[in-house]
Design a protein around this motif. Structure first.
Motif, PDB file in Angstrom:
ATOM      1  N   GLY A 222       0.860  -1.197   0.000  1.00 59.50           N
ATOM      2  CA  GLY A 222       0.000   0.000   0.000  1.00 59.50           C
ATOM      3  C   GLY A 222       0.881   1.227   0.000  1.00 59.50           C
ATOM      4  O   GLY A 222       1.957   1.240   0.598  1.00 59.50           O
TER       5      GLY A 222
ATOM      6  N   ILE B  85      -0.786   6.678   1.089  1.00 57.17           N
ATOM      7  CA  ILE B  85      -0.930   8.062   0.623  1.00 57.17           C
ATOM      8  C   ILE B  85      -1.718   8.933   1.614  1.00 57.17           C
ATOM      9  O   ILE B  85      -1.400  10.117   1.800  1.00 57.17           O
ATOM     10  CB  ILE B  85      -1.526   8.105  -0.810  1.00 57.17           C
ATOM     11  N   ARG B  86      -2.714   8.342   2.291  1.00 56.23           N
ATOM     12  CA  ARG B  86      -3.501   9.157   3.236  1.00 56.23           C
ATOM     13  C   ARG B  86      -2.655   9.585   4.439  1.00 56.23           C
ATOM     14  O   ARG B  86      -2.619  10.781   4.757  1.00 56.23           O
ATOM     15  CB  ARG B  86      -4.782   8.408   3.629  1.00 56.23           C
TER      16      ARG B  86
ATOM     17  N   GLU C   7      -4.793   5.152   7.944  1.00 54.99           N
ATOM     18  CA  GLU C   7      -4.427   3.972   7.143  1.00 54.99           C
ATOM     19  C   GLU C   7      -5.213   2.736   7.604  1.00 54.99           C
ATOM     20  O   GLU C   7      -5.593   1.894   6.786  1.00 54.99           O
ATOM     21  CB  GLU C   7      -2.912   3.727   7.234  1.00 54.99           C
TER      22      GLU C   7
ATOM     23  N   HIS D  17      -8.633   3.097   6.116  1.00 57.92           N
ATOM     24  CA  HIS D  17      -8.540   2.827   4.675  1.00 57.92           C
ATOM     25  C   HIS D  17      -8.416   1.317   4.415  1.00 57.92           C
ATOM     26  O   HIS D  17      -9.099   0.774   3.536  1.00 57.92           O
ATOM     27  CB  HIS D  17      -7.335   3.583   4.111  1.00 57.92           C
TER      28      HIS D  17
ATOM     29  N   SER E 290     -11.590  -0.454   4.719  1.00 57.59           N
ATOM     30  CA  SER E 290     -12.506  -0.236   3.583  1.00 57.59           C
ATOM     31  C   SER E 290     -12.116  -1.122   2.397  1.00 57.59           C
ATOM     32  O   SER E 290     -12.974  -1.606   1.668  1.00 57.59           O
ATOM     33  CB  SER E 290     -12.558   1.241   3.184  1.00 57.59           C
TER      34      SER E 290
ATOM     35  N   ASP F  17     -14.466  -3.828   0.766  1.00 60.03           N
ATOM     36  CA  ASP F  17     -14.741  -3.574  -0.648  1.00 60.03           C
ATOM     37  C   ASP F  17     -14.495  -4.831  -1.503  1.00 60.03           C
ATOM     38  O   ASP F  17     -15.156  -5.057  -2.513  1.00 60.03           O
ATOM     39  CB  ASP F  17     -13.821  -2.435  -1.119  1.00 60.03           C
TER      40      ASP F  17
ATOM     41  N   ARG G  14      -3.253  -5.367  -3.269  1.00 62.77           N
ATOM     42  CA  ARG G  14      -1.898  -5.070  -2.808  1.00 62.77           C
ATOM     43  C   ARG G  14      -0.943  -6.231  -3.105  1.00 62.77           C
ATOM     44  O   ARG G  14      -0.072  -6.577  -2.311  1.00 62.77           O
ATOM     45  CB  ARG G  14      -1.894  -4.740  -1.310  1.00 62.77           C
TER      46      ARG G  14
ATOM     47  N   MET H 202     -17.268   8.171   3.126  1.00 65.35           N
ATOM     48  CA  MET H 202     -16.893   6.954   2.405  1.00 65.35           C
ATOM     49  C   MET H 202     -18.025   5.915   2.307  1.00 65.35           C
ATOM     50  O   MET H 202     -18.285   5.387   1.218  1.00 65.35           O
ATOM     51  CB  MET H 202     -15.664   6.359   3.084  1.00 65.35           C
ATOM     52  N   VAL H 203     -18.685   5.644   3.426  1.00 63.99           N
ATOM     53  CA  VAL H 203     -19.752   4.620   3.377  1.00 63.99           C
ATOM     54  C   VAL H 203     -20.907   5.100   2.485  1.00 63.99           C
ATOM     55  O   VAL H 203     -21.430   4.337   1.659  1.00 63.99           O
ATOM     56  CB  VAL H 203     -20.240   4.249   4.802  1.00 63.99           C
TER      57      VAL H 203
ATOM     58  N   GLN I 293     -19.932   4.713  -1.061  1.00 63.60           N
ATOM     59  CA  GLN I 293     -19.913   3.294  -1.447  1.00 63.60           C
ATOM     60  C   GLN I 293     -21.326   2.769  -1.686  1.00 63.60           C
ATOM     61  O   GLN I 293     -21.570   1.985  -2.607  1.00 63.60           O
ATOM     62  CB  GLN I 293     -19.203   2.508  -0.330  1.00 63.60           C
TER      63      GLN I 293
ATOM     64  N   THR J  32     -13.936   8.223  -2.006  1.00 64.89           N
ATOM     65  CA  THR J  32     -12.480   8.367  -1.965  1.00 64.89           C
ATOM     66  C   THR J  32     -12.055   9.748  -1.472  1.00 64.89           C
ATOM     67  O   THR J  32     -11.143   9.865  -0.659  1.00 64.89           O
ATOM     68  CB  THR J  32     -11.904   8.129  -3.382  1.00 64.89           C
TER      69      THR J  32
ATOM     70  N   ASP K  49      -7.678   6.520 -10.444  1.00 60.25           N
ATOM     71  CA  ASP K  49      -7.955   5.115 -10.129  1.00 60.25           C
ATOM     72  C   ASP K  49      -8.857   4.494 -11.199  1.00 60.25           C
ATOM     73  O   ASP K  49      -8.643   3.355 -11.633  1.00 60.25           O
ATOM     74  CB  ASP K  49      -8.631   5.046  -8.745  1.00 60.25           C
TER      75      ASP K  49
ATOM     76  N   LYS L  92      -3.494  -5.602  -8.216  1.00 60.35           N
ATOM     77  CA  LYS L  92      -4.917  -6.001  -8.226  1.00 60.35           C
ATOM     78  C   LYS L  92      -5.366  -6.073  -9.683  1.00 60.35           C
ATOM     79  O   LYS L  92      -4.676  -5.558 -10.577  1.00 60.35           O
ATOM     80  CB  LYS L  92      -5.770  -5.010  -7.424  1.00 60.35           C
TER      81      LYS L  92
ATOM     82  N   ARG M 220       0.767   8.532 -11.258  1.00 56.20           N
ATOM     83  CA  ARG M 220       1.177   7.245 -10.677  1.00 56.20           C
ATOM     84  C   ARG M 220       0.762   6.070 -11.553  1.00 56.20           C
ATOM     85  O   ARG M 220      -0.188   6.169 -12.324  1.00 56.20           O
ATOM     86  CB  ARG M 220       0.561   7.113  -9.271  1.00 56.20           C
TER      87      ARG M 220
HETATM   88  C1  GRG Z   1     -19.257  -1.853   4.895  1.00 58.62           C
HETATM   89  C2  GRG Z   1     -19.370  -3.922   3.403  1.00 58.62           C
HETATM   90  C3  GRG Z   1     -18.926  -2.551   3.628  1.00 58.62           C
HETATM   91  C4  GRG Z   1     -18.194  -1.941   2.683  1.00 58.62           C
HETATM   92  C5  GRG Z   1     -17.723  -0.598   2.822  1.00 58.62           C
HETATM   93  C6  GRG Z   1     -16.570   1.943   2.654  1.00 58.62           C
HETATM   94  C7  GRG Z   1     -16.086   0.800   1.858  1.00 58.62           C
HETATM   95  C8  GRG Z   1     -16.384  -0.556   2.258  1.00 58.62           C
HETATM   96  C9  GRG Z   1     -15.351   0.954   0.787  1.00 58.62           C
HETATM   97  C10 GRG Z   1     -14.994   2.268   0.293  1.00 58.62           C
HETATM   98  C11 GRG Z   1     -14.648   2.177  -1.117  1.00 58.62           C
HETATM   99  C12 GRG Z   1     -13.200   2.253  -1.322  1.00 58.62           C
HETATM  100  C13 GRG Z   1     -12.428   1.007  -1.169  1.00 58.62           C
HETATM  101  C14 GRG Z   1     -12.683   3.442  -1.649  1.00 58.62           C
HETATM  102  C15 GRG Z   1     -11.277   3.662  -1.929  1.00 58.62           C
HETATM  103  C16 GRG Z   1     -11.044   3.618  -3.401  1.00 58.62           C
HETATM  104  C17 GRG Z   1      -9.582   3.522  -3.729  1.00 58.62           C
HETATM  105  C18 GRG Z   1      -9.075   4.500  -4.701  1.00 58.62           C
HETATM  106  C19 GRG Z   1      -8.813   2.581  -3.203  1.00 58.62           C
HETATM  107  C20 GRG Z   1      -7.362   2.395  -3.489  1.00 58.62           C
HETATM  108  O1  GRG Z   1      -6.600   3.246  -2.680  1.00 58.62           O
HETATM  109  P1  GRG Z   1      -5.026   3.295  -2.833  1.00 58.62           P
HETATM  110  O2  GRG Z   1      -4.665   3.426  -4.281  1.00 58.62           O
HETATM  111  O3  GRG Z   1      -4.602   1.838  -2.343  1.00 58.62           O
HETATM  112  O4  GRG Z   1      -4.496   4.343  -1.926  1.00 58.62           O
HETATM  113  P2  GRG Z   1      -3.316   1.341  -1.531  1.00 58.62           P
HETATM  114  O5  GRG Z   1      -3.363  -0.149  -1.666  1.00 58.62           O
HETATM  115  O6  GRG Z   1      -2.090   1.956  -2.152  1.00 58.62           O
HETATM  116  O7  GRG Z   1      -3.506   1.782  -0.114  1.00 58.62           O
END
Ligand code: GRG
Length: 302
Positions: free
Chosen positions: A50, A53-54, A80, A83, A86, A90, A102, A161-162, A165, A189, A229, A243, A300
């Motif tokens: 990962g 970034i956050r 983190e 994140h 999530s 997801d 990842r 975020m939720v 989603q 996001t 993304d 992924k 990126r």
């Molecule tokens: C409650 C069942 C339930 C699901 C909720 C809130 C949620 C799950 C998901 C949010 C959606 C989500 C995953 C958003 C982020 C989108 C995104 C760009 C992910 C990738 O982030 P990166 O590129 O990943 O920062 P790394 O792996 O580098 O941290």
């Protein structure tokens, strides 16, 4: 981005990632705790890699207003953890049903759906345990910390975020307009990215003008991040991304490329970066990492 800038960015991101990884290692309970499987599953996903970034944005924002990164590290780690929760949820069969994340098998593939759900729940809860730890109040003002916890809660929940989603999954296979797409991207996001930038600045006692500018920066790069993304899901390299790609189109997801094509999506992401840079115009050299990260977000490959 020119060569020197590229090198500085790489050095900066690697150094900050190392700080975050070491802090996560310290703050996340070990597998020797009972029941071991939940700590094992939580750590499996957090330490799968990962970009961090956050949390890096949180540190960079603190630096931009003259803050000390030591004071914001626990909150950066909490971002983190939220994140990572999530991502685990997801990837579940009921949501995106993904096998890789990842660069490794997803949590439910390794631990089963039950433990993957609980690992996500555990990480979300751990984040709040970490941010509300009384020892943190020796480093930052309790009032500022409470404000930050509130902002992060809002960004992670139904207003952020939720909520994003929910609209995302309900829009699959449907014709939705740009307004709905922007709702999804800015909540799903953008909200956590903006909260990360705002948290670093708030904990570092940014003044109102600085805070407003940094929130605006966060909103612009947050949307740009999700557009990038979307583009990577169409034309990215699976090995670099760790992924699968092509899944958005297969699932009929509402994305920028689906709605307006790749070229217009790239243009929009570029414009957002320009706007993000322009709101930082009154910041000095200490905001240079934030400027470099804005460019990185759309350039990126992973
Ligand atoms: C409650 C069942 C339930 C699901 C909720 C809130 C949620 C799950 C998901 C949010 C959606 C989500 C995953 C958003 C982020 C989108 C995104 C760009 C992910 C990738 O982030 P990166 O590129 O990943 O920062 P790394 O792996 O580098 O941290």
């Amino acid at each position: 981005m020119n060569q020197n800038r590229n090198t500085s960015l790489k050095v900066y991101l690697e150094a900050k990632k190392k700080i975050i990884d070491e802090a996560l290692e310290r703050h996340l309970p070990g597998e020797d705790n009972y029941p071991a499987v939940i700590f094992k599953a939580a750590r499996y996903s957090v330490f799968a890699g990962g970009k961090r970034i956050r949390p890096i944005l949180c540190l960079a924002s603190a630096e931009a207003v003259g803050g000390h990164i030591e004071s914001v590290i626990p909150v950066a780690c909490a971002l983190e953890l939220i994140h990572t929760y999530s991502l685990i949820h997801d990837d579940l069969p009921a949501i995106d049903d993904d096998d890789y994340r990842r660069g490794r098998l997803t949590s439910h593939k390794v631990f089963g759906e039950d433990i993957a759900i609980l690992a996500g729940d555990a990480l979300l809860t751990e984040a709040f345990r970490l941010m509300s730890d009384i020892s943190l109040m020796k480093k930052v003002s309790p009032e500022k910390l409470l404000l930050v916890i509130h902002d992060i809660t809002e960004a992670a929940g139904c207003f952020g975020m939720v909520g994003g989603q929910v609209v995302d999954v309900q829009s699959e296979g449907k014709d939705v307009d740009r307004e709905v797409l922007n709702y999804i991207h800015t909540r799903k996001t953008g909200a956590m990215i903006t909260a990360a930038v705002k948290a670093g600045a708030t904990l570092s006692n940014a003044n109102e003008v600085e805070l407003n500018a940094l929130v605006s920066y966060g909103r612009h790069i947050g949307l740009a991040f999700q557009i990038a993304d979307d583009i990577l899901n169409v034309e990215g390299d699976q090995a670099l991304l760790g992924k699968g790609t092509g899944s958005d189109a297969k699932r009929g997801k509402v994305t920028y490329p689906a709605l307006m094509g790749l070229e217009a999506s790239r243009k929009k992401a570029g414009e957002l970066v320009k706007s993000a840079l322009s709101v930082l115009k009154n910041f000095d050299h200490r905001a240079e990492p934030l400027r470099m990260i804005a460019g990185y977000i759309v350039e990126r490959r992973s």
